[in-house]
Design a protein around this motif. Structure first.
Motif, PDB file in Angstrom:
ATOM      1  N   SER A   1       0.891  -0.996  -0.039  1.00  0.00           N
ATOM      2  CA  SER A   1      -0.108  -0.291   0.309  1.00  0.00           C
ATOM      3  C   SER A   1       1.390   1.718   0.353  1.00  0.00           C
ATOM      4  O   SER A   1       0.530   2.541  -0.492  1.00  0.00           O
TER       5      SER A   1
ATOM      6  N   GLN B   1      -6.645   1.354  -0.426  1.00  0.00           N
ATOM      7  CA  GLN B   1      -7.176  -0.712   0.305  1.00  0.00           C
ATOM      8  C   GLN B   1      -8.291  -0.630   0.888  1.00  0.00           C
ATOM      9  O   GLN B   1      -8.889  -1.082   1.715  1.00  0.00           O
TER      10      GLN B   1
ATOM     11  N   ASP C   1      -6.076  -1.279  -4.843  1.00  0.00           N
ATOM     12  CA  ASP C   1      -5.679  -2.657  -3.160  1.00  0.00           C
ATOM     13  C   ASP C   1      -6.812  -3.715  -2.948  1.00  0.00           C
ATOM     14  O   ASP C   1      -7.127  -2.974  -2.289  1.00  0.00           O
ATOM     15  N   GLU C   2      -6.792  -4.830  -2.284  1.00  0.00           N
ATOM     16  CA  GLU C   2      -7.692  -5.528  -2.282  1.00  0.00           C
ATOM     17  C   GLU C   2      -8.536  -5.063  -2.822  1.00  0.00           C
ATOM     18  O   GLU C   2      -8.912  -5.095  -2.027  1.00  0.00           O
TER      19      GLU C   2
HETATM   20 MG   LIG Z   1      -1.988  -2.797   2.719  1.00  0.00          MG
END
Ligand SMILES: [Mg+2]
Ligand SMILES: Nc1ncnc2c1ncn2[C@@H]1O[C@H](COP(=O)(O)OP(=O)(O)OP(=O)(O)O)[C@@H](O)[C@H]1O
Lengths: 354, 242
Positions: free
Chosen positions: B47, B89, B164-165
């Motif tokens: 991240s 995220q 991010d995810e």
């Molecule tokens: Mg992360």
């Protein structure tokens, strides 16, 4: 509440306000009319802070700095020109430029929101001290003496545009002040529907997301701040027109605090709220003041505490939610009995608002 | 012999938080239209890497070039205008606004009124939130808010998309839908996707970069990476298949 309902409510509010402004001189005596003129000029100030705080997320503890600068700019220009037309323009431009300079320093310097409050508060204090110490003859701009702590008396009030011989009567001043308040409200409403207004709200909602989508939060906040300064300055001119006087106490912190209270009570995040809160509280305080049996500050404090505890959203949002919940229930019932349709989520309806 | 410059290239990219080396000399390169997966255990620096790419953090050292244009330390909005979009995220949406308004804000910046409206309708269709277009985003579920954020990224039509995810908090169906959308986007654009869900990685990945303790530990095609014993070691204790 759907967008169309909201819009109709806003248009209705404007129409009602126009009628109230138009017929007020028929029902109020001169003293009351003067008092409402004062309230309306203060409401312009409240609206300016309600706008930058509620829609720009900028909590300015010193909105009176722009109000006071507008008032002084008006007074100095009106004395020099002998005509209120360019003076009103000065009352808008001078605070706007000051807001531009101050805002540039604050927003581009990446100063955090808390410090913004501290800085604006300090600036107001400085302005108070500066204008308070302009007693000597050397503090003269053109033919206008700033007058230090005595302030500037006998400032020319509004005249017909470009006609200094046609001074406005108190009724006319009421129309001008009430009309200006409505016009500024409508202008801000239109602005909030424009691209810029929607982006400003987005920046208030989430600065990081706005930046990650390519909007520069600094520029957006700066323009919101400048516009707020200009509107507060206009309020300053209207205030001087009411009393034909301006003194350094216009920068008093108590006034800055009072506006914040008006907004909290009327409702942050709305434009009507600050106006309603301003009129309501000022009316109340003036009533208490004429009776002299209570200390008005004490009552004001008590009201604020009651609101913070019981109606933290303020009057207008609370009423709006009540109406919206009622509306939702009615339309639900109609849908269930009328068409037997399955339930849908309506626009902007809080989940479980029944 | 002229070589096409990479879409994105970092040199010696380093981020220090006090004593913590969150990123430590990362040399990363991504080609035009490439789809890259980024994996690595918690705290590996994924991240942080994304935050430097999008101007949310200024690197302590090193450079980032996007189409041969230096962007390290530039403000987020400038980088976004150059064409990098990110789903963060932790969901970063306009919680107080409607789904439609969220998407519109992303779409309208560089197009006309009508084009923006069209993009909004298309995106709402794509993220399957058409029926909830008027709902306030803050009142939606975590998974739905993820979709809204993906929607805003799509509507801005960036050249490079960072996710991010994206599958965190999504149902199996939604995860599959996400993989589909990623393949669709990848027909015209480049992506970097951070994920912990190895099933998801298998669905989408060609090349995988493994982050460990702020450095690139390994970079290879997906089969080789998943077979690598070191990757298993750093992930030990973490469920490899979701
Ligand atoms: Mg992360
Ligand atoms: N703002 C910060 N201040 C201090 N340390 C930070 C900060 N942001 C990240 N870190 C540290 O940097 C390291 C890398 O964090 P990062 O969030 O980039 O990891 P990650 O790979 O995204 O992990 P995860 O898979 O859990 O999301 C961690 O040790 C973290 O604690």
């Amino acid at each position: 509440m759907s967008d169309t309902v909201k819009l109709s409510a806003q248009i209705a509010a404007v129409l009602v306000a126009c009628i109230v402004v138009a017929v007020m001189p028929l029902y109020a005596d001169l003293f009351q009319l003067m008092q409402f003129t004062l309230f309306a000029s203060m409401a312009v100030l409240a609206l300016s802070l309600g706008f930058i705080w509620g829609f720009g997320g900028i909590l300015c503890f010193g909105q009176t700095a722009f109000f006071g600068l507008g008032a002084y700019a008006y007074a100095v220009a009106a004395i020099n020109y002998g005509d209120s037309t360019p003076a009103i323009l000065c009352a808008v431009i001078v605070p706007a430029l000051f807001a531009l300079a101050l805002g540039y320093f604050v927003f581009y310097g990446r100063i955090s929101d808390v410090y913004l409050g501290v800085i604006t508060l300090t600036v107001t204090l400085i302005l108070f001290n500066v204008f308070n110490s302009t007693a000597g003859d050397e503090y003269t701009i053109g033919t206008a003496r700033l007058g230090g702590f005595n302030g500037m008396p006998a400032v020319p009030t509004f005249n017909m545009p470009f006609d200094p011989t046609a001074i406005l009567y108190p009724e006319d001043s009421w129309y001008v002040t009430g009309g200006a308040l409505i016009a500024i409200y409508v202008g801000l409403r239109l602005l909030l529907r424009s691209r810029f207004g929607r982006v400003a709200i987005a920046v208030r909602e989430n600065e990081t997301r706005a930046a990650l989508l390519g909007y520069d939060p600094r520029v957006v906040k700066l323009w919101v701040f400048v516009l707020g300064g200009a509107i507060a300055g206009m309020g300053g001119a209207l205030y001087v027109n009411w009393g034909a006087f301006v003194g350094p106490t216009i920068f008093a912190l108590s006034l800055s605090a009072e506006i914040i209270i008006w907004i909290c009570i009327g409702g942050l995040g709305t434009l009507i709220g600050p106006i309603v809160g301003c009129f309501l509280i000022q009316y109340l305080v003036s009533q208490i003041g004429s009776q002299q049996s209570f200390n008005s500050n004490l009552v004001l404090g008590a009201i604020l505490i009651v609101f913070v505890l019981l109606l933290p959203q303020g009057l207008v949002p609370t009423l709006r939610n009540l109406v919206a919940a009622g509306w939702y229930r009615v339309s639900e019932r109609r849908r269930e009995t009328g068409h037997g349709q399955s339930r849908q989520m309506t626009a902007g309806q809080p989940v479980g608002a029944e | 012999m002229t070589k096409i410059p990479p879409l994105l290239e970092t040199r010696n990219l380093t981020m220090r938080f006090g004593g913590v080396l969150a990123n430590d000399g990362v040399n990363f390169s991504l080609g035009e239209m490439e789809l890259r997966c980024l994996i690595g255990p918690n705290g590996a620096g994924k991240s942080t890497f994304f935050k430097m790419l999008t101007g949310q953090l200024t690197p302590s050292e090193g450079t980032i070039r996007f189409r041969d244009h230096p962007i390290d330390g530039h403000p987020s909005h400038e980088i976004a205008r150059l064409g990098i979009g990110i789903k963060t995220q932790i969901p970063n949406v306009f919680n107080g606004l409607s789904v439609r308004e969220n998407i519109w804000l992303a779409a309208q910046r560089k197009t006309t009124r009508n084009a923006a409206r069209q993009i909004v309708d298309e995106v709402l269709e794509r993220i399957m939130l058409k029926d909830l277009a008027g709902a306030i985003v803050g009142q939606l579920s975590h998974g739905q808010r993820q979709w809204v954020e993906i929607g805003t990224v799509l509507a801005a039509e960036p050249e490079l998309i960072l996710l991010d995810e994206p599958a965190a908090g999504m149902t199996d169906e939604e995860t599959e839908r996400t993989a589909e959308i990623i393949h669709e986007i990848n027909k015209t654009r480049a992506l970097i996707v951070v994920e912990h869900d190895m099933e998801f990685i298998k669905m989408i990945a060609k090349t995988v970069t493994v982050f460990h303790q702020g450095r690139i530990m390994l970079e290879d095609n997906v089969e080789a990476v998943l077979a690598d014993s070191r990757v298993r070691d750093v992930y030990l204790g973490k469920k490899v298949a979701a």
